[in-house]
Scaffold this motif. Structure first.
Motif, short mmCIF file in Angstrom:
data_model
loop_
_atom_site.label_atom_id
_atom_site.label_comp_id
_atom_site.label_asym_id
_atom_site.label_seq_id
_atom_site.Cartn_x
_atom_site.Cartn_y
_atom_site.Cartn_z
N GLN A 1 0.85 -1.17 0.00
CA GLN A 1 0.00 0.00 0.00
C GLN A 1 0.90 1.24 0.00
O GLN A 1 1.81 1.36 0.83
N THR A 2 0.71 2.15 -0.94
CA THR A 2 1.48 3.38 -1.00
C THR A 2 0.77 4.46 -0.22
O THR A 2 -0.43 4.68 -0.40
N ILE A 3 1.53 5.13 0.67
CA ILE A 3 0.96 6.19 1.51
C ILE A 3 1.63 7.50 1.15
O ILE A 3 2.85 7.59 1.09
N LYS A 4 0.84 8.51 0.92
CA LYS A 4 1.34 9.84 0.63
C LYS A 4 1.23 10.69 1.89
O LYS A 4 0.16 10.79 2.48
N VAL A 5 2.36 11.29 2.29
CA VAL A 5 2.41 12.13 3.50
C VAL A 5 2.49 13.58 3.06
O VAL A 5 3.41 13.97 2.33
N THR A 6 1.50 14.38 3.50
CA THR A 6 1.53 15.80 3.15
C THR A 6 2.50 16.54 4.07
O THR A 6 2.70 16.14 5.23
N PRO A 7 3.14 17.62 3.62
CA PRO A 7 4.11 18.35 4.45
C PRO A 7 3.45 18.92 5.70
O PRO A 7 2.28 19.29 5.71
N ALA A 8 4.25 18.98 6.79
CA ALA A 8 3.77 19.59 8.03
C ALA A 8 3.66 21.10 7.83
O ALA A 8 4.38 21.70 7.02
N THR A 9 2.75 21.70 8.59
CA THR A 9 2.55 23.15 8.49
C THR A 9 3.19 23.82 9.70
O THR A 9 3.32 23.23 10.78
N LEU A 10 3.63 25.10 9.51
CA LEU A 10 4.22 25.89 10.59
C LEU A 10 3.08 26.52 11.39
O LEU A 10 2.35 27.38 10.89
N ASP A 11 2.91 26.06 12.64
CA ASP A 11 1.77 26.50 13.44
C ASP A 11 2.07 27.78 14.22
O ASP A 11 1.31 28.76 14.14
N THR A 12 3.17 27.77 15.00
CA THR A 12 3.47 28.93 15.85
C THR A 12 4.97 29.22 15.82
O THR A 12 5.79 28.34 15.50
N VAL A 13 5.29 30.46 16.17
CA VAL A 13 6.69 30.89 16.31
C VAL A 13 6.83 31.54 17.67
O VAL A 13 6.05 32.43 18.03
N ASP A 14 7.82 31.09 18.46
CA ASP A 14 8.04 31.66 19.79
C ASP A 14 8.50 33.11 19.67
O ASP A 14 9.40 33.43 18.87
N ALA A 15 7.89 33.98 20.47
CA ALA A 15 8.29 35.39 20.48
C ALA A 15 9.66 35.52 21.15
O ALA A 15 9.92 34.87 22.17
N PRO A 16 10.54 36.34 20.62
CA PRO A 16 11.87 36.50 21.23
C PRO A 16 11.80 37.33 22.50
O PRO A 16 10.88 38.13 22.70
N SER A 17 12.77 37.13 23.37
CA SER A 17 12.87 37.94 24.59
C SER A 17 13.32 39.35 24.23
O SER A 17 13.97 39.57 23.20
N ASP A 18 12.96 40.30 25.10
CA ASP A 18 13.39 41.69 24.88
C ASP A 18 14.92 41.76 24.86
O ASP A 18 15.61 41.00 25.57
N LEU A 19 15.42 42.69 24.07
CA LEU A 19 16.87 42.88 23.93
C LEU A 19 17.25 44.24 24.50
O LEU A 19 16.62 45.25 24.20
N THR A 20 18.27 44.24 25.38
CA THR A 20 18.77 45.48 25.96
C THR A 20 20.11 45.81 25.35
O THR A 20 21.02 44.97 25.32
N VAL A 21 20.25 47.05 24.85
CA VAL A 21 21.46 47.48 24.15
C VAL A 21 21.97 48.75 24.80
O VAL A 21 21.19 49.66 25.09
#
Length: 741
Positions: free
Chosen positions: A349-369
């Motif tokens: 039996q041949t199975i076709k796997v669809t690509p995974a989707t990008l659900d969330t992106v972690d927000a970066p921490s604040d940067l102090t300069v």
């Protein structure tokens, strides 16, 4: 004409030093026509006329004009070209043929370069490319250079270039069981003339071990050596042998139906005959992959057709799946295998796997300069996919609104490929003060290093009260005189430099005292270790000393020692012990004496001058003997200026042995060799008449003495070795009754 017109300003200014004759000639209203001629682009002349001939009309030309001038052989005065031309294979020689044409009114002859064509007599040796000759193969040929109606032949010698490097070929990958290797016929070589090309390579035969790897089911790596003519190093080829794969499986036993009594588990196949891609066959256990079936979507039954053409359904037993087969983020296809229950028929039996989707992106921490420093924005963010994968993916920030020179809070927008929602980053630009500074790594320099040769660190790491750290500029104190002396000292030492950095107060500070404290310089130190100088050489002066024989030489007490810091010093020499025998020879000699100074070997040559000879005498000048008695010839004594002596044996003339039997005085002449010169000596022998014996005295009566004085004739002494010439005196025949030496 432009050149003539360029003289206008000098004419307007009436400059007495300016050249204006051409311009004056050009604007003369009486001139009706002008004529110009040029031999080449550098040489032109012109003239004018106050009238127009009947066949001349004004052209009213303006702008740039181009003239084509004929250049043929009759204009040649000389042709020169380089000959012969020596090239290595692949090298190029650009040809220039200088042609000299007759000059104009104002200039000397000017060489022109004008080549019509090049032609090689043997293009297997050298070819032509435009105005260049290219070496092809070793040999000699003739290239004809044509310019106008002139031509010259040059000899071209092409030599083989030397190989300076050979590139190993790319790795080969072959399957296990391969019997015929398609090895590369050439490799790429670089030559000393700057060219490179493919050259033939000869590969070594496979060893028995390498043949075993080639046939092995496990595969492996083979390194094969090759040789290239003109290259003395081996060329290597890496051959990767991939492991064999399973080509087919035959269950054992291979019965379609398995019969078993009720209540007894059926005896199912435990092993299979495996045929591999390299031709091997083995008995292997049958195993299945671990994992779970994706969502139970595989069919539990399949349609079967029996041998009598009837159709029905049968259950399928699917092999267990591994999660990795259906969890690839990029998707894909794979085949699930199983077996039809009660048969040996496979099910797929041949199975076709669809690509995974990008659900969330972690927000970066604040940067102090810190203000006036560069903000290091995060380059990646953590992304979460629909298949539960996590990955760091690149993010692109829009930093156009960020001003790191102004204190404040800034919000930046960012984008991630494949993610439709925006991401943001808050950057806090703050003032900060330095609370500590890291000491830089100590420098180590050799003794003799100059001040300008020191490479001091321009920055140090400073830690600020906002928890950040960054490189800040540092200003170092000047080297003191003592520091400069340490740099130059042979003994080396340690220098400590003090530096200062300046921190900036936070914007919230409003107390003047606190603010001044915040910007006060922070001290930092730099340690400079100066290594001691090392000895680079040593020499003694003089290199030769002179001493009298039998007098110990006076060797130099000190030697000149040079140091790595440029110093030169006088250091005591420890001389090897001198053997007194080396300078005892009164005739002089030379010998070497070695010594050590500051770990360096030195030596001097000692020349021993001979002692002056003050006298040469005999041990006795005269001897008296009784008629018939024996005697010994005297030795010579050489006396030197310091009172030491040497005994030598003269060579005496032969005399008749009958002389001692006859009374009288006899002179013996001889010579003694001193420092290669023969010195004369003489000795006088006086023979006295033998006394008459008393009557009745029996010479052989017992108790009487055998010889005068109660002694037997003395035995001749062995000749002694001369210290002067190192030779024994020549033995001479002794007469009966006396001895010569």
């Amino acid at each position: 004409m432009d050149q003539w017109a360029s003289e206008k300003q000098g004419w307007v200014d009436q400059d007495p030093d300016a050249v204006t004759g051409h311009y004056t000639f050009l604007i003369n209203p009486l001139m009706r026509s002008y004529g110009f001629a040029g031999a080449n682009q550098w040489r032109w002349s012109g003239e004018g006329s106050k009238k127009l001939d009947s066949d001349e009309n004004a052209t009213n030309w303006s702008g740039d004009l181009k003239f084509t001038l004929p250049m043929d052989g009759k204009h040649f005065q000389d042709v020169s070209v380089k000959n012969p031309i020596n090239l290595k294979i692949g090298a190029t020689e650009t040809i220039s043929m200088n042609e000299v044409y007759p000059g104009g009114t104002y200039d000397d002859d000017t060489p022109l370069t004008y080549i019509t064509s090049l032609k090689s007599a043997d293009e297997n040796v050298a070819t032509v490319n435009g105005n260049s000759i290219v070496g092809v193969n070793p040999g000699t040929t003739t290239v004809t250079i044509t310019s106008g109606d002139q031509s010259r032949d040059v000899t071209v010698n092409v030599f083989e270039a030397s190989i300076t490097a050979v590139d190993n070929p790319q790795q080969m990958t072959v399957a296990s069981g391969t019997t015929q290797l398609d090895l590369p016929k050439t490799v790429h070589a670089t030559f000393d003339n700057g060219t490179s090309r493919d050259v033939a390579v000869t590969w070594a035969d496979l060893s028995a071990e390498q043949k075993g790897i080639l046939a092995s089911r496990k595969g492996g790596v083979i390194t094969l050596n090759g040789t290239v003519a003109g290259w003395d190093k081996p060329v290597t080829l890496t051959i990767n042998v991939t492991p064999a794969t399973v080509a087919s499986v035959e269950l054992s036993p291979a019965d379609t139906d398995v019969t078993t009594p009720s209540g007894t588990a059926p005896a199912l196949a435990k092993t299979g005959k495996v045929t591999w891609s390299n031709g091997d066959t083995t008995q292997e256990p049958i195993t299945v992959a671990s994992g779970t079936n994706p969502n139970g979507q595989l069919p539990s039954e399949v349609k079967v057709v029996y041998s009598d053409d009837e159709e029905g359904t049968a259950k399928v037993v699917w092999n267990t799946l591994c999660k990795d087969q259906y969890s690839a983020r990029e998707g894909g296809t794979f085949t699930v295998t199983g077996s039809v229950e009660g048969t040996q028929l496979p099910a797929t039996q041949t199975i076709k796997v669809t690509p995974a989707t990008l659900d969330t992106v972690d927000a970066p921490s604040d940067l102090t300069v810190v203000v006036d420093t560069q903000a290091k924005l995060p380059e990646t963010l953590t992304d979460h996919y629909s298949n539960s994968d996590e990955a760091a993916v690149p993010v692109t920030w829009d930093s156009s609104t960020l001003d790191t020179h102004t204190v404040g809070d800034y919000t930046l927008s960012g984008t991630v490929d494949g993610y439709s929602k925006p991401v943001s980053l808050t950057v806090h630009v703050v003032d900060a003060k330095i609370i500590s500074v890291e000491e830089p790594t100590p420098l180590t320099v050799p003794s003799g290093t100059k001040k300008g040769e020191l490479t001091l660190p321009q920055t140090v790491v400073a830690h600020f009260d906002n928890g950040t750290s960054t490189d800040v500029a540092v200003t170092w104190s000047e080297l003191t005189d003592a520091d400069l002396q340490t740099l130059a000292s042979r003994q080396g030492g340690t220098i400590t430099l003090r530096g200062s950095v300046t921190g900036k107060a936070p914007a919230s500070l409003n107390n003047l005292f606190v603010m001044l404290a915040a910007v006060a310089p922070s001290d930092v130190t730099l340690t400079i270790n100066v290594e001691p100088a090392t000895v680079t050489g040593a020499s003694v002066e003089p290199t030769t000393v002179t001493t009298k024989a039998q007098t110990a030489p006076q060797l130099p007490e000190n030697a000149t020692v040079t140091w790595s810091n440029g110093d030169t010093t006088q250091e005591p020499v420890t001389w090897d012990e001198v053997n007194p025998e080396d300078y005892q020879n009164p005739d002089g000699n030379s010998f070497q004496v070695s010594g050590t100074v500051a770990g360096q070997k030195v030596s001097v040559t000692v020349n021993v001058t001979p002692l002056e000879i003050t006298s040469i005498t005999l041990t006795k000048d005269t001897a008296e003997i009784e008629q018939g008695a024996g005697f010994e010839m005297p030795n010579a004594i050489v006396t030197y200026e310091n009172g030491s002596t040497t005994v030598l044996h003269p060579r005496w003339e032969d005399k008749s042995s009958s002389e001692i039997h006859n009374p009288g005085s006899y002179v013996y002449n001889g010579t003694v060799t001193v420092r290669g010169e023969e010195k004369p000596v003489s000795f006088t022998l006086v023979v006295k008449e033998k006394a008459k014996e008393e009557p009745g005295k029996d010479e052989n009566k017992p108790g009487e003495k055998d010889n005068e004085g109660g002694k037997k004739p003395s035995k001749p002494a062995e000749p002694a070795k001369s210290q002067a010439d190192g030779k024994k005196a020549s033995p001479q025949a002794a007469c009966p009754g006396f001895h010569r030496r």
